[in-house]
Design an enzyme around this catalytic site. Structure first.
Site, PDB file in Angstrom:
ATOM      1  N   TYR A 174      17.189 -61.896 -15.718  1.00  0.00           N
ATOM      2  CA  TYR A 174      15.647 -61.876 -15.860  1.00  0.00           C
ATOM      3  C   TYR A 174      15.257 -63.239 -16.353  1.00  0.00           C
ATOM      4  CZ  TYR A 174      17.269 -57.009 -15.976  1.00  0.00           C
ATOM      5  OH  TYR A 174      17.752 -55.813 -15.284  1.00  0.00           O
ATOM      6  N   GLN A 207      15.045 -60.617 -11.416  1.00  0.00           N
ATOM      7  CA  GLN A 207      13.854 -59.743 -11.494  1.00  0.00           C
ATOM      8  C   GLN A 207      12.699 -60.440 -10.707  1.00  0.00           C
ATOM      9  OE1 GLN A 207      12.375 -57.187 -11.350  1.00  0.00           O
ATOM     10  NE2 GLN A 207      12.731 -56.269 -13.739  1.00  0.00           N
ATOM     11  N   GLN A 221      -0.135 -51.850  -6.596  1.00  0.00           N
ATOM     12  CA  GLN A 221       0.980 -52.318  -7.138  1.00  0.00           C
ATOM     13  C   GLN A 221       1.103 -53.160  -8.453  1.00  0.00           C
ATOM     14  OE1 GLN A 221       2.110 -54.058  -2.688  1.00  0.00           O
ATOM     15  NE2 GLN A 221       4.117 -54.169  -3.766  1.00  0.00           N
ATOM     16  N   GLU A 246      15.641 -55.950   0.146  1.00  0.00           N
ATOM     17  CA  GLU A 246      15.844 -54.673  -1.004  1.00  0.00           C
ATOM     18  C   GLU A 246      15.070 -53.563  -0.313  1.00  0.00           C
ATOM     19  OE1 GLU A 246      16.231 -54.628  -5.229  1.00  0.00           O
ATOM     20  OE2 GLU A 246      14.694 -53.585  -4.946  1.00  0.00           O
ATOM     21  N   HIS A 248      14.958 -59.953 -20.330  1.00  0.00           N
ATOM     22  CA  HIS A 248      14.877 -58.625 -20.521  1.00  0.00           C
ATOM     23  C   HIS A 248      14.256 -57.893 -21.534  1.00  0.00           C
ATOM     24  CE1 HIS A 248      16.516 -54.264 -20.601  1.00  0.00           C
ATOM     25  NE2 HIS A 248      16.718 -54.513 -19.392  1.00  0.00           N
ATOM     26  N   GLY A 273      20.778 -49.727 -15.405  1.00  0.00           N
ATOM     27  CA  GLY A 273      19.839 -48.710 -15.362  1.00  0.00           C
ATOM     28  C   GLY A 273      18.898 -48.678 -16.493  1.00  0.00           C
ATOM     29  N   ASP A 274      17.622 -48.406 -16.290  1.00  0.00           N
ATOM     30  CA  ASP A 274      16.705 -48.211 -17.630  1.00  0.00           C
ATOM     31  C   ASP A 274      17.194 -47.069 -18.482  1.00  0.00           C
ATOM     32  OD1 ASP A 274      15.100 -50.412 -17.224  1.00  0.00           O
ATOM     33  OD2 ASP A 274      13.811 -49.401 -15.365  1.00  0.00           O
ATOM     34  N   THR A 323      18.793 -49.692  -3.477  1.00  0.00           N
ATOM     35  CA  THR A 323      18.585 -49.248  -4.889  1.00  0.00           C
ATOM     36  C   THR A 323      19.000 -47.837  -5.063  1.00  0.00           C
ATOM     37  OG1 THR A 323      16.432 -48.482  -4.617  1.00  0.00           O
ATOM     38  CG2 THR A 323      16.451 -50.848  -5.000  1.00  0.00           C
TER      39      THR A 323
HETATM   40  P1  FAD Z   1      22.323 -55.212 -18.831  1.00  0.00           P
HETATM   41  O1  FAD Z   1      23.346 -56.109 -18.323  1.00  0.00           O
HETATM   42  O2  FAD Z   1      23.303 -54.082 -19.490  1.00  0.00           O
HETATM   43  O3  FAD Z   1      21.406 -55.680 -20.052  1.00  0.00           O
HETATM   44  C1  FAD Z   1      20.473 -54.645 -20.513  1.00  0.00           C
HETATM   45  C2  FAD Z   1      20.103 -55.278 -21.824  1.00  0.00           C
HETATM   46  O4  FAD Z   1      21.257 -55.068 -22.838  1.00  0.00           O
HETATM   47  C3  FAD Z   1      19.585 -56.804 -21.908  1.00  0.00           C
HETATM   48  O5  FAD Z   1      18.756 -56.952 -23.118  1.00  0.00           O
HETATM   49  C4  FAD Z   1      20.959 -57.560 -22.345  1.00  0.00           C
HETATM   50  O6  FAD Z   1      20.615 -58.717 -22.855  1.00  0.00           O
HETATM   51  C5  FAD Z   1      21.629 -56.660 -23.362  1.00  0.00           C
HETATM   52  N1  FAD Z   1      22.955 -56.554 -23.394  1.00  0.00           N
HETATM   53  C6  FAD Z   1      23.889 -56.809 -22.170  1.00  0.00           C
HETATM   54  N2  FAD Z   1      25.170 -56.897 -22.616  1.00  0.00           N
HETATM   55  C7  FAD Z   1      25.102 -56.542 -23.880  1.00  0.00           C
HETATM   56  C8  FAD Z   1      25.987 -56.399 -24.835  1.00  0.00           C
HETATM   57  N3  FAD Z   1      27.511 -56.425 -24.730  1.00  0.00           N
HETATM   58  N4  FAD Z   1      25.632 -56.022 -26.145  1.00  0.00           N
HETATM   59  C9  FAD Z   1      24.656 -56.048 -26.453  1.00  0.00           C
HETATM   60  N5  FAD Z   1      23.453 -56.079 -25.651  1.00  0.00           N
HETATM   61  C10 FAD Z   1      23.820 -56.303 -24.474  1.00  0.00           C
HETATM   62  N6  FAD Z   1      17.399 -50.045 -11.985  1.00  0.00           N
HETATM   63  C11 FAD Z   1      17.890 -48.872 -11.218  1.00  0.00           C
HETATM   64  O7  FAD Z   1      17.932 -47.805 -12.011  1.00  0.00           O
HETATM   65  N7  FAD Z   1      18.240 -48.985  -9.996  1.00  0.00           N
HETATM   66  C12 FAD Z   1      18.380 -49.973  -9.227  1.00  0.00           C
HETATM   67  O8  FAD Z   1      18.715 -49.854  -8.002  1.00  0.00           O
HETATM   68  C13 FAD Z   1      18.036 -51.100 -10.013  1.00  0.00           C
HETATM   69  N8  FAD Z   1      17.830 -52.288  -9.162  1.00  0.00           N
HETATM   70  C14 FAD Z   1      17.765 -53.416  -9.816  1.00  0.00           C
HETATM   71  C15 FAD Z   1      17.843 -54.727  -9.218  1.00  0.00           C
HETATM   72  C16 FAD Z   1      17.600 -56.072  -9.872  1.00  0.00           C
HETATM   73  C17 FAD Z   1      17.758 -57.279  -9.105  1.00  0.00           C
HETATM   74  C18 FAD Z   1      17.082 -55.931 -11.227  1.00  0.00           C
HETATM   75  C19 FAD Z   1      16.636 -57.124 -11.797  1.00  0.00           C
HETATM   76  C20 FAD Z   1      16.693 -55.012 -11.744  1.00  0.00           C
HETATM   77  C21 FAD Z   1      17.236 -53.521 -11.385  1.00  0.00           C
HETATM   78  N9  FAD Z   1      17.165 -52.322 -12.007  1.00  0.00           N
HETATM   79  C22 FAD Z   1      17.497 -51.108 -11.390  1.00  0.00           C
HETATM   80  C23 FAD Z   1      16.652 -52.426 -13.249  1.00  0.00           C
HETATM   81  C24 FAD Z   1      17.695 -52.509 -14.228  1.00  0.00           C
HETATM   82  O9  FAD Z   1      18.449 -51.303 -14.224  1.00  0.00           O
HETATM   83  C25 FAD Z   1      17.098 -52.353 -15.557  1.00  0.00           C
HETATM   84  O10 FAD Z   1      16.395 -53.600 -16.053  1.00  0.00           O
HETATM   85  C26 FAD Z   1      17.802 -52.145 -16.909  1.00  0.00           C
HETATM   86  O11 FAD Z   1      17.002 -52.130 -18.038  1.00  0.00           O
HETATM   87  C27 FAD Z   1      19.021 -53.117 -17.102  1.00  0.00           C
HETATM   88  O12 FAD Z   1      19.880 -53.101 -16.533  1.00  0.00           O
HETATM   89  P2  FAD Z   1      21.027 -54.228 -16.553  1.00  0.00           P
HETATM   90  O13 FAD Z   1      22.200 -54.078 -15.454  1.00  0.00           O
HETATM   91  O14 FAD Z   1      20.256 -55.809 -16.292  1.00  0.00           O
HETATM   92  O15 FAD Z   1      21.647 -54.306 -18.008  1.00  0.00           O
END
Ligand code: FAD
Length: 293
Positions: free
Chosen positions: A147, A178, A214, A17, A151, A108-109, A48
């Site tokens: 995660y 993660q 880090q 990555e 998460h 995304g966060d 990313t």
């Molecule tokens: P989701 O899958 O939407 O999950 C987020 C939360 O919502 C979880 O608690 C999940 O259980 C809950 N949830 C999911 N679906 C539902 C639903 N239908 N109803 C209710 N709750 C639900 N961030 C960036 O900004 N840029 C990047 O390039 C980036 N790359 C990443 C790469 C990896 C491998 C990882 C692990 C993370 C990365 N992130 C990145 C961080 C990520 O965007 C954050 O962790 C974010 O908070 C959650 O993203 P997600 O896609 O997992 O969200």
């Protein structure tokens, strides 16, 4: 080529990555670093993007540069939090026109001050909504995040796994984890994931910690548990940059060897745009990676 095809191979392999620059000012130096990472010959390089949604121009630039200069396959990250449908759809059309076949679909966060309920009326409250959009728009291979240590917004692991299953069922082809520093947490997670009925490949994400600075960032970002064996190493070598770098590379290598020894064939390494770190890990695994070097 689709990443799902690479993941069918029997041999051990790595993917890397990298991240794009925040502004155009450092574009040239980031291009050079990420191309150097790609020249090591991983299966693919993921790039990313920021959490803004709608697709990062600089993410696309870095991915295009890597493909053009090295021929290595890329995986563009795409976030959707707060994004407009038109912006996502237009970005997907661009990726199609560029011949990009792989997308990492992420929520995304949450931006500061935004809660999940604020997003309920937006087109993409969760990554699952983005996965559906991507799958409806073309023949993309889609990755998503998972995660092993739950998460941070989830009520508990059962809840997290339930949403993960829904996301995978929407069309996810593979998952990347993660970062984690204790492999047992990954093995426990995989066991529960398989019990939930999720069968797609899971790529463990390994973060080499090569500088004491880090550690806090990694802890904040991921909330990962840091075992005593790891914190002792940081305590002892954190103030000696060369020793810390060496120890961090060896710790990450050791995690990967244990994963390979326990049935995992493919590992994703968070290189932090450091070709020397990625190369050192690859060199440490040279006999396992065999002809790929
Ligand atoms: P989701 O899958 O939407 O999950 C987020 C939360 O919502 C979880 O608690 C999940 O259980 C809950 N949830 C999911 N679906 C539902 C639903 N239908 N109803 C209710 N709750 C639900 N961030 C960036 O900004 N840029 C990047 O390039 C980036 N790359 C990443 C790469 C990896 C491998 C990882 C692990 C993370 C990365 N992130 C990145 C961080 C990520 O965007 C954050 O962790 C974010 O908070 C959650 O993203 P997600 O896609 O997992 O969200």
């Amino acid at each position: 080529m689709k990443i799902s095809e690479y993941l069918k191979k029997d041999e051990f392999s790595l993917s890397f990555e990298v991240f794009p620059p925040k502004t155009d000012a450092s574009l040239e130096s980031v291009r050079a670093a990420t191309v150097a990472v790609a020249k090591l010959g991983p299966d693919f390089v993921s790039v990313t993007c920021g959490a803004g949604g709608g697709g990062g121009r600089l993410t696309l630039d870095i991915a295009q540069t890597i493909r053009r200069e090295t021929g290595v396959e890329t995986l563009e990250h795409l976030t959707c939090v707060g994004a407009k449908r038109e912006a996502i759809q237009s970005h997907l059309e661009t990726l199609k026109a560029e011949g990009m076949e792989n997308i990492m679909a992420l929520r995304g966060d949450l931006p500061a001050g935004v809660t999940q309920s604020d997003l309920d009326t937006t087109p993409y409250p969760h990554a699952v909504n983005l996965v559906r959009e991507i799958k409806a728009s073309g023949d993309f291979c889609v990755g998503a995040a998972c995660y092993p240590e739950v998460h941070p917004e989830s009520r508990d692991q059962r809840d997290d796994l339930c949403h993960l299953k829904e996301k995978v069922d929407a069309g996810v082809d593979f998952l990347t984890t993660q970062m984690f520093f204790d492999n047992n947490l990954l093995y426990n997670f995989l066991y529960k994931l398989r019990e939930t009925g999720v069968t797609v490949p899971v790529l463990p994400g390994i973060m080499p910690i090569t500088g004491a600075n880090q550690v806090e960032r990694a802890r904040k970002l991921s909330g990962s548990f840091m075992p005593r064996r790891f914190t002792s190493l940081v305590d002892r070598f954190g103030s000696d940059p060369a020793a810390m770098k060496q120890a961090g590379i060896i710790y990450a290598t050791d995690q990967i060897i244990d994963l390979f020894a326990n049935g995992i064939r493919h590992v994703h390494v968070y290189t932090m745009n450091k070709p020397d770190v990625a190369a050192a890990i690859q060199q440490n695994l040279s006999a396992m990676l065999g002809s790929r070097l």
